[in-house]
Design a protein around this motif. Structure first.
Motif, PDB file in Angstrom:
ATOM      1  N   SER A 134       0.826  -1.212   0.000  1.00 38.31           N
ATOM      2  CA  SER A 134       0.000   0.000   0.000  1.00 38.31           C
ATOM      3  C   SER A 134       0.860   1.263   0.000  1.00 38.31           C
ATOM      4  O   SER A 134       0.539   2.245  -0.670  1.00 38.31           O
ATOM      5  N   LEU A 135       1.971   1.250   0.734  1.00 36.29           N
ATOM      6  CA  LEU A 135       2.883   2.391   0.724  1.00 36.29           C
ATOM      7  C   LEU A 135       3.625   2.503  -0.604  1.00 36.29           C
ATOM      8  O   LEU A 135       3.808   3.592  -1.146  1.00 36.29           O
ATOM      9  N   SER A 136       4.023   1.354  -1.135  1.00 37.24           N
ATOM     10  CA  SER A 136       4.855   1.341  -2.334  1.00 37.24           C
ATOM     11  C   SER A 136       4.119   1.861  -3.558  1.00 37.24           C
ATOM     12  O   SER A 136       4.721   2.512  -4.419  1.00 37.24           O
ATOM     13  N   ILE A 137       2.840   1.585  -3.667  1.00 34.59           N
ATOM     14  CA  ILE A 137       2.080   2.028  -4.835  1.00 34.59           C
ATOM     15  C   ILE A 137       2.169   3.540  -4.983  1.00 34.59           C
ATOM     16  O   ILE A 137       2.404   4.062  -6.076  1.00 34.59           O
ATOM     17  N   SER A 157       4.273  13.934   9.640  1.00 31.46           N
ATOM     18  CA  SER A 157       4.584  12.509   9.676  1.00 31.46           C
ATOM     19  C   SER A 157       5.904  12.245  10.393  1.00 31.46           C
ATOM     20  O   SER A 157       6.030  11.289  11.162  1.00 31.46           O
ATOM     21  N   VAL A 158       6.893  13.113  10.152  1.00 30.85           N
ATOM     22  CA  VAL A 158       8.182  12.977  10.838  1.00 30.85           C
ATOM     23  C   VAL A 158       8.023  13.305  12.316  1.00 30.85           C
ATOM     24  O   VAL A 158       8.580  12.615  13.188  1.00 30.85           O
ATOM     25  N   VAL A 192       4.204   5.489  -8.120  1.00 28.82           N
ATOM     26  CA  VAL A 192       3.483   6.421  -9.007  1.00 28.82           C
ATOM     27  C   VAL A 192       4.235   7.737  -9.122  1.00 28.82           C
ATOM     28  O   VAL A 192       4.460   8.252 -10.223  1.00 28.82           O
ATOM     29  N   PHE A 193       4.669   8.290  -7.989  1.00 26.91           N
ATOM     30  CA  PHE A 193       5.326   9.590  -8.039  1.00 26.91           C
ATOM     31  C   PHE A 193       6.756   9.504  -8.543  1.00 26.91           C
ATOM     32  O   PHE A 193       7.275  10.477  -9.091  1.00 26.91           O
ATOM     33  N   LEU A 194       7.409   8.348  -8.391  1.00 27.77           N
ATOM     34  CA  LEU A 194       8.730   8.171  -8.986  1.00 27.77           C
ATOM     35  C   LEU A 194       8.654   8.187 -10.515  1.00 27.77           C
ATOM     36  O   LEU A 194       9.549   8.693 -11.186  1.00 27.77           O
ATOM     37  N   GLN A 195       7.581   7.629 -11.062  1.00 29.83           N
ATOM     38  CA  GLN A 195       7.475   7.474 -12.507  1.00 29.83           C
ATOM     39  C   GLN A 195       6.665   8.585 -13.176  1.00 29.83           C
ATOM     40  O   GLN A 195       6.523   8.593 -14.393  1.00 29.83           O
ATOM     41  N   LEU A 196       6.170   9.535 -12.390  1.00 30.82           N
ATOM     42  CA  LEU A 196       5.314  10.590 -12.923  1.00 30.82           C
ATOM     43  C   LEU A 196       6.052  11.485 -13.920  1.00 30.82           C
ATOM     44  O   LEU A 196       5.526  11.802 -14.994  1.00 30.82           O
ATOM     45  N   GLY A 197       7.269  11.895 -13.590  1.00 32.05           N
ATOM     46  CA  GLY A 197       8.031  12.784 -14.462  1.00 32.05           C
ATOM     47  C   GLY A 197       8.340  12.157 -15.810  1.00 32.05           C
ATOM     48  O   GLY A 197       8.228  12.813 -16.849  1.00 32.05           O
ATOM     49  N   ASP A 198       8.720  10.879 -15.828  1.00 35.26           N
ATOM     50  CA  ASP A 198       9.037  10.218 -17.086  1.00 35.26           C
ATOM     51  C   ASP A 198       7.779   9.995 -17.917  1.00 35.26           C
ATOM     52  O   ASP A 198       7.829  10.040 -19.145  1.00 35.26           O
ATOM     53  N   THR A 199       6.658   9.763 -17.258  1.00 32.82           N
ATOM     54  CA  THR A 199       5.388   9.647 -17.974  1.00 32.82           C
ATOM     55  C   THR A 199       5.083  10.934 -18.723  1.00 32.82           C
ATOM     56  O   THR A 199       4.657  10.910 -19.880  1.00 32.82           O
ATOM     57  N   LEU A 200       5.318  12.067 -18.073  1.00 37.65           N
ATOM     58  CA  LEU A 200       5.109  13.355 -18.727  1.00 37.65           C
ATOM     59  C   LEU A 200       6.114  13.568 -19.846  1.00 37.65           C
ATOM     60  O   LEU A 200       5.754  13.973 -20.954  1.00 37.65           O
ATOM     61  N   ARG A 201       7.381  13.295 -19.574  1.00 33.94           N
ATOM     62  CA  ARG A 201       8.441  13.540 -20.563  1.00 33.94           C
ATOM     63  C   ARG A 201       8.222  12.780 -21.853  1.00 33.94           C
ATOM     64  O   ARG A 201       8.521  13.261 -22.948  1.00 33.94           O
ATOM     65  N   THR A 202       7.706  11.580 -21.761  1.00 30.43           N
ATOM     66  CA  THR A 202       7.511  10.746 -22.949  1.00 30.43           C
ATOM     67  C   THR A 202       6.154  10.957 -23.616  1.00 30.43           C
ATOM     68  O   THR A 202       5.808  10.243 -24.548  1.00 30.43           O
ATOM     69  N   GLY A 203       5.376  11.931 -23.124  1.00 28.15           N
ATOM     70  CA  GLY A 203       4.109  12.257 -23.767  1.00 28.15           C
ATOM     71  C   GLY A 203       2.986  11.298 -23.465  1.00 28.15           C
ATOM     72  O   GLY A 203       2.021  11.199 -24.236  1.00 28.15           O
ATOM     73  N   PRO A 225       9.239   8.272   4.561  1.00 28.20           N
ATOM     74  CA  PRO A 225      10.021   8.113   3.326  1.00 28.20           C
ATOM     75  C   PRO A 225       9.167   8.179   2.061  1.00 28.20           C
ATOM     76  O   PRO A 225       9.573   8.763   1.057  1.00 28.20           O
ATOM     77  N   VAL A 226       7.965   7.596   2.116  1.00 27.15           N
ATOM     78  CA  VAL A 226       7.081   7.640   0.947  1.00 27.15           C
ATOM     79  C   VAL A 226       6.580   9.057   0.729  1.00 27.15           C
ATOM     80  O   VAL A 226       6.456   9.519  -0.412  1.00 27.15           O
ATOM     81  N   ARG A 227       6.296   9.770   1.812  1.00 27.83           N
ATOM     82  CA  ARG A 227       5.871  11.170   1.665  1.00 27.83           C
ATOM     83  C   ARG A 227       6.997  12.014   1.070  1.00 27.83           C
ATOM     84  O   ARG A 227       6.759  12.920   0.265  1.00 27.83           O
ATOM     85  N   LEU A 228       8.236  11.714   1.437  1.00 26.91           N
ATOM     86  CA  LEU A 228       9.378  12.431   0.873  1.00 26.91           C
ATOM     87  C   LEU A 228       9.534  12.113  -0.614  1.00 26.91           C
ATOM     88  O   LEU A 228       9.784  13.009  -1.432  1.00 26.91           O
TER      89      LEU A 228
END
Length: 197
Positions: free
Chosen positions: A75-78, A142-143, A82-93, A161-164
């Motif tokens: 649940s935390l990892s999802i 959270s911290v 998503v936010f790790l891959q958000l920038g590349d999703t935008l960059r590739t259109g 860490p996930v919030r960061l």
């Protein structure tokens, strides 16, 4: 900033095949490498989750010993992925947008397409900044309270860490939106200068 914008082709048939957007060009300052690396990290995270889930399934069914905390980690990892891959999703259109309209306009009205792309990316930048500002206080809280998921004595994982990661992903995506808008405006100005010449 050594990357140059694609030049309009002389042949109309060749020019029609060139996308009137910034997705086919590298981002300035090497940012495309950063977002690609974050995307790769998200993919590795997904593979690690798959291994963990399979170990939990085998442990439950074959040994009667489940892996603790799998549900909480998934649940935390999802959110983090998503936010790790958000920038590349935008960059590739691959971000959500009206491709049918833009694909038609870029062949007939490339300047209008550039203007719409610039507007889209500017609005996206503003949205990312709003979400980024709203996400700062939950990270600090959270911290401060040492927020965790799980149960005391069984399994506990910190939430910060996930919030960061969420804030980092939002920041990089906002930067991508800003650079894409800037590239769109440069392309629009280049087309205008070309028409005047």
């Amino acid at each position: 900033m050594s990357e140059s914008l694609p030049r309009p082709a002389d042949d109309a048939s060749v020019g029609a095949s060139i996308a009137s957007d910034a997705y086919n060009s590298p981002l300035p300052f090497g940012l495309h490498r950063l977002v690609s690396g974050m995307n790769a990290l998200g993919t590795v995270w997904i593979l690690a989750l798959m291994v963990l889930i399979n170990l939990d399934v085998f442990g439950r069914n074959l040994l009667g010993v489940p892996v603790r905390g799998v549900t909480e980690l998934v649940s935390l990892s999802i959110v983090g992925i998503v936010f790790l891959q958000l920038g590349d999703t935008l960059r590739t259109g691959r971000f959500t947008r009206a491709d049918i309209l833009l694909d038609r306009l870029k062949h007939t009205r490339p300047m209008l397409t550039d203007a719409l792309h610039a507007l889209y990316h500017t609005i996206g930048l503003a949205l990312m900044v709003v979400i980024l500002l709203a996400s700062w206080a939950p990270l600090v809280e959270s911290v401060r309270i040492r927020e965790y998921v799980g149960a005391i004595g069984d399994f506990q994982a910190p939430v910060w860490p996930v919030r960061l990661i969420t804030l980092v992903g939002l920041s990089v995506t906002a930067l991508c939106f800003g650079l894409l808008a800037w590239m769109d405006l440069r392309r629009l100005a280049s087309r205008r200068n070309g028409e005047r010449a």
